[in-house]
Motif scaffolding. Structure first.
Motif, PDB file in Angstrom:
ATOM      1  N   GLY A  13     -14.143 -19.327  17.484  1.00 18.53           N
ATOM      2  CA  GLY A  13     -12.981 -20.208  17.448  1.00 18.53           C
ATOM      3  C   GLY A  13     -11.664 -19.476  17.288  1.00 18.53           C
ATOM      4  N   GLU A  14     -11.608 -18.528  16.367  1.00 26.71           N
ATOM      5  CA  GLU A  14     -10.336 -17.827  16.155  1.00 26.71           C
ATOM      6  C   GLU A  14     -10.131 -16.720  17.183  1.00 26.71           C
ATOM      7  N   LEU A  15     -11.197 -16.116  17.646  1.00 26.69           N
ATOM      8  CA  LEU A  15     -11.106 -15.195  18.778  1.00 26.69           C
ATOM      9  C   LEU A  15     -10.458 -15.897  19.965  1.00 26.69           C
ATOM     10  N   ASP A  16     -10.860 -17.132  20.211  1.00 25.51           N
ATOM     11  CA  ASP A  16     -10.285 -17.908  21.305  1.00 25.51           C
ATOM     12  C   ASP A  16      -8.795 -18.137  21.095  1.00 25.51           C
ATOM     13  N   GLN A  17      -8.386 -18.405  19.859  1.00 27.20           N
ATOM     14  CA  GLN A  17      -6.969 -18.595  19.579  1.00 27.20           C
ATOM     15  C   GLN A  17      -6.174 -17.327  19.882  1.00 27.20           C
ATOM     16  N   VAL A  18      -6.710 -16.184  19.490  1.00 25.87           N
ATOM     17  CA  VAL A  18      -6.022 -14.922  19.758  1.00 25.87           C
ATOM     18  C   VAL A  18      -5.852 -14.723  21.259  1.00 25.87           C
ATOM     19  N   LEU A  19      -6.915 -14.929  22.013  1.00 23.18           N
ATOM     20  CA  LEU A  19      -6.854 -14.653  23.449  1.00 23.18           C
ATOM     21  C   LEU A  19      -6.008 -15.678  24.191  1.00 23.18           C
ATOM     22  N   ARG A  20      -5.947 -16.898  23.693  1.00 27.99           N
ATOM     23  CA  ARG A  20      -5.047 -17.881  24.303  1.00 27.99           C
ATOM     24  C   ARG A  20      -3.591 -17.439  24.179  1.00 27.99           C
ATOM     25  N   ALA A  21      -3.286 -16.672  23.159  1.00 29.32           N
ATOM     26  CA  ALA A  21      -1.915 -16.199  22.963  1.00 29.32           C
ATOM     27  C   ALA A  21      -1.475 -15.257  24.075  1.00 29.32           C
ATOM     28  N   TYR A  22      -2.424 -14.759  24.871  1.00 29.32           N
ATOM     29  CA  TYR A  22      -2.096 -13.833  25.948  1.00 29.32           C
ATOM     30  C   TYR A  22      -1.828 -14.528  27.281  1.00 29.32           C
ATOM     31  N   ALA A  23      -1.836 -15.853  27.306  1.00 33.34           N
ATOM     32  CA  ALA A  23      -1.558 -16.570  28.560  1.00 33.34           C
ATOM     33  C   ALA A  23      -0.165 -16.200  29.066  1.00 33.34           C
ATOM     34  N   GLY A  24      -0.107 -15.639  30.262  1.00 34.40           N
ATOM     35  CA  GLY A  24       1.174 -15.248  30.838  1.00 34.40           C
ATOM     36  C   GLY A  24       1.782 -13.993  30.252  1.00 34.40           C
ATOM     37  N   GLN A  25       1.041 -13.312  29.380  1.00 40.78           N
ATOM     38  CA  GLN A  25       1.547 -12.106  28.719  1.00 40.78           C
ATOM     39  C   GLN A  25       0.645 -10.915  29.012  1.00 40.78           C
ATOM     40  N   PRO A  26       1.204  -9.715  29.108  1.00 47.29           N
ATOM     41  CA  PRO A  26       0.358  -8.543  29.361  1.00 47.29           C
ATOM     42  C   PRO A  26      -0.436  -8.134  28.126  1.00 47.29           C
ATOM     43  N   ALA A  27      -1.652  -7.692  28.360  1.00 45.01           N
ATOM     44  CA  ALA A  27      -2.488  -7.178  27.276  1.00 45.01           C
ATOM     45  C   ALA A  27      -2.215  -5.692  27.128  1.00 45.01           C
ATOM     46  N   ASP A  28      -1.003  -5.367  26.710  1.00 47.37           N
ATOM     47  CA  ASP A  28      -0.569  -3.969  26.661  1.00 47.37           C
ATOM     48  C   ASP A  28      -0.530  -3.410  25.246  1.00 47.37           C
ATOM     49  N   ASP A  29      -1.433  -3.888  24.409  1.00 43.79           N
ATOM     50  CA  ASP A  29      -1.541  -3.354  23.053  1.00 43.79           C
ATOM     51  C   ASP A  29      -1.972  -1.886  23.103  1.00 43.79           C
ATOM     52  N   THR A  30      -1.419  -1.098  22.216  1.00 39.65           N
ATOM     53  CA  THR A  30      -1.881   0.278  22.031  1.00 39.65           C
ATOM     54  C   THR A  30      -2.332   0.437  20.587  1.00 39.65           C
ATOM     55  N   GLU A  31      -2.935   1.558  20.282  1.00 36.18           N
ATOM     56  CA  GLU A  31      -3.353   1.795  18.901  1.00 36.18           C
ATOM     57  C   GLU A  31      -2.160   1.871  17.970  1.00 36.18           C
ATOM     58  N   GLU A  32      -1.008   2.241  18.512  1.00 36.26           N
ATOM     59  CA  GLU A  32       0.190   2.391  17.685  1.00 36.26           C
ATOM     60  C   GLU A  32       0.984   1.098  17.549  1.00 36.26           C
ATOM     61  N   LYS A  33       0.910   0.214  18.541  1.00 36.94           N
ATOM     62  CA  LYS A  33       1.794  -0.946  18.553  1.00 36.94           C
ATOM     63  C   LYS A  33       1.104  -2.172  19.146  1.00 36.94           C
ATOM     64  N   PRO A  34       1.176  -3.312  18.450  1.00 36.22           N
ATOM     65  CA  PRO A  34       0.623  -4.547  19.026  1.00 36.22           C
ATOM     66  C   PRO A  34       1.532  -5.063  20.138  1.00 36.22           C
ATOM     67  N   SER A  35       0.957  -5.825  21.024  1.00 34.71           N
ATOM     68  CA  SER A  35       1.714  -6.404  22.130  1.00 34.71           C
ATOM     69  C   SER A  35       2.604  -7.545  21.651  1.00 34.71           C
ATOM     70  N   ARG A  36       3.457  -7.992  22.546  1.00 31.54           N
ATOM     71  CA  ARG A  36       4.295  -9.164  22.288  1.00 31.54           C
ATOM     72  C   ARG A  36       3.424 -10.383  21.986  1.00 31.54           C
ATOM     73  N   ALA A  37       2.321 -10.531  22.717  1.00 21.29           N
ATOM     74  CA  ALA A  37       1.438 -11.674  22.522  1.00 21.29           C
ATOM     75  C   ALA A  37       0.774 -11.648  21.155  1.00 21.29           C
ATOM     76  N   LEU A  38       0.249 -10.491  20.753  1.00 23.77           N
ATOM     77  CA  LEU A  38      -0.420 -10.406  19.457  1.00 23.77           C
ATOM     78  C   LEU A  38       0.585 -10.563  18.326  1.00 23.77           C
ATOM     79  N   THR A  39       1.788 -10.029  18.492  1.00 22.42           N
ATOM     80  CA  THR A  39       2.822 -10.206  17.471  1.00 22.42           C
ATOM     81  C   THR A  39       3.156 -11.685  17.297  1.00 22.42           C
ATOM     82  N   ALA A  40       3.234 -12.423  18.406  1.00 22.67           N
ATOM     83  CA  ALA A  40       3.495 -13.863  18.324  1.00 22.67           C
ATOM     84  C   ALA A  40       2.365 -14.572  17.585  1.00 22.67           C
TER      85      ALA A  40
END
Length: 217
Positions: A13-40
């Motif tokens: 359930g919560e995994l799904d919430q995290v991945l829904r946050a990437y709709a229309g956003q790049p999955a460009d997370d790195t080990e050093e920095k979270p993406s715009r989607a994950l930050t949101a």
């Protein structure tokens, strides 16, 4: 057989919430920095459901360690990861990176500071009832269904539970309290599903203030 709703939420359930946050956003997370989607996702979840962050970390890491095997896939008893634009061979490592960022955020108490929503997911997560109103009553079909904007508002009030109307008013007041400029309010209502222009002579911000007043009566 497919997962039941209870099994889905318990495992994913919560995994799904995290991945829904990437709709229309790049999955460009790195080990050093979270993406715009994950930050949101982190910003909104810290504010509304901080306890869910530990669940997200656990479910992300568990899926990365134990992806569904052939039997579960054949039976339909698995969560199909949405397409986030990454090659299949990189997905599990990416999920681990997300889990590491969520864990670091929780363990260090690093909540992203309050801000104007940055993604489509965050706009709708923060203003869900307003999104129901704008997307449901002010879609491109509105001119065919209602005489004008006032008629659409009247229909919303007549057909929606008063408790939900009150929540919508609260979300309108919260949105107006952000004190955005008119282009930003135009973006906000578009992200929340509005597909028609505000009635003349109002700009989006002015119409939202008028709407809040009408719904409070």
């Amino acid at each position: 057989m497919a997962l039941t709703p209870l099994e889905h939420d318990r495992r994913y359930g919560e995994l799904d919430q995290v991945l829904r946050a990437y709709a229309g956003q790049p999955a460009d997370d790195t080990e050093e920095k979270p993406s715009r989607a994950l930050t949101a996702y982190l910003r909104h979840t810290w504010h509304t459901r901080p306890w869910a962050l530990a669940v997200a970390e656990s479910q992300l890491r568990e899926y990365a360690r134990n992806p569904p095997g052939r039997l579960r896939v054949r039976l339909g008893e698995f969560y199909a990861l949405p397409d986030v634009g990454l090659p299949d061979g990189e997905l599990l490592d990416w999920l681990t990176v997300l889990a590491d960022h969520v864990r670091h955020s929780v363990e260090e108490g690093l909540a992203p500071p309050p801000a104007v929503p940055a993604t489509h997911w965050e706009w709708n997560a923060r203003f869900p009832e307003l999104g129901q109103l704008l997307g449901g009553w002010f879609s491109q079909d509105m001119p065919d269904e209602f005489e004008d904007h006032d008629a659409a508002v009247d229909d919303y009030r007549a057909t929606t539970d008063p408790h939900l109307v009150a929540r919508t008013v609260g979300e309108l007041r919260e949105l107006l309290a952000l004190k955005l400029d008119e282009p930003a309010y135009a973006l906000a209502v578009a992200e929340l599903g509005m597909e028609v222009d505000p009635p003349a002579p109002y700009a989006p911000g002015g119409w939202l203030a008028l709407l809040a007043g009408r719904l409070e009566r």
